[in-house]
Design a protein around this motif. Structure first.
Motif: not given
Length: 201
Positions: A61-77, A121-127
């Protein structure tokens, strides 16, 4: 008597329905058959959400204007984030695909997650939607409901630090600066101990 319908070679469920139709009559059998079909559909839907069967292989699922920018550091990123800023990112390096599903489940605005490789590198993306869905060899994606059994929303930061009046929102938000809210810390609790989970994703 009405002619008996011919029961040809079919899957077992349909064969049973066909035999039932021949025995008790068309109208009664059709009502019962509708119940059977509805039950089978519910069972199929339940299994569709099972982990890992719910994962959509070779789909990105490409961003397509629907990339979710959030605070991922708080979850351990900690690495692999957008512009190296894990407090405002739509991606991070993760050690396992389960991390993608767990973080998406924890983010209220997340509707889909993606697991794939970027720069080796293996990564997660969020939409926030799946408008950018397309085929992608080696990629895996899933909806918010696609997660391991028993998944619960992750607590941001180190849960051992938090008590009434003291939580991630009160102590660790980015606008509070690189060391968080000074009023939260003492000789035991500090930013590094409390604003990061005990385990990285």
């Amino acid at each position: 008597a009405a002619p008996r319908p011919r029961c040809c070679s079919t899957p077992r469920l349909l064969w049973c329905a066909c035999a039932f139709l021949a025995r008790v009559g068309t109208m009664a059998a059709l009502r019962s058959l509708a119940v059977l079909v509805a039950a089978a559909s519910l069972i199929a839907c339940a299994h569709a959400g099972d982990w890992p069967a719910c994962q959509q292989q070779n789909t990105v699922v490409r961003s397509g204007g629907q990339a979710l920018f959030a605070n991922l550091q708080g979850y351990g990123a900690t690495i692999g984030c957008f512009l190296d800023d894990c407090m405002s990112s739509d991606k991070f390096v993760a050690s396992e695909i389960e991390s993608c599903a767990k973080v998406c489940f924890s983010l209220p605005e997340c509707t889909h997650w993606v697991w794939g490789t970027e720069e080796g590198e293996q990564k997660c993306w969020f939409r926030t939607g799946d408008a950018g869905r397309e085929a992608g060899e080696g990629w895996i994606s899933g909806g918010k409901g696609c997660h391991p059994p028993g998944t619960q929303a992750l607590i941001m930061g180190n849960s051992e630090c938090w008590a009434e009046g003291f939580g991630y929102e009160q102590c660790c938000k980015a606008e509070m600066g690189p060391n968080g809210n000074a009023q939260c810390w003492d000789g035991v609790y500090n930013y590094d101990r409390c604003c990061f989970p005990k385990e990285e994703l």
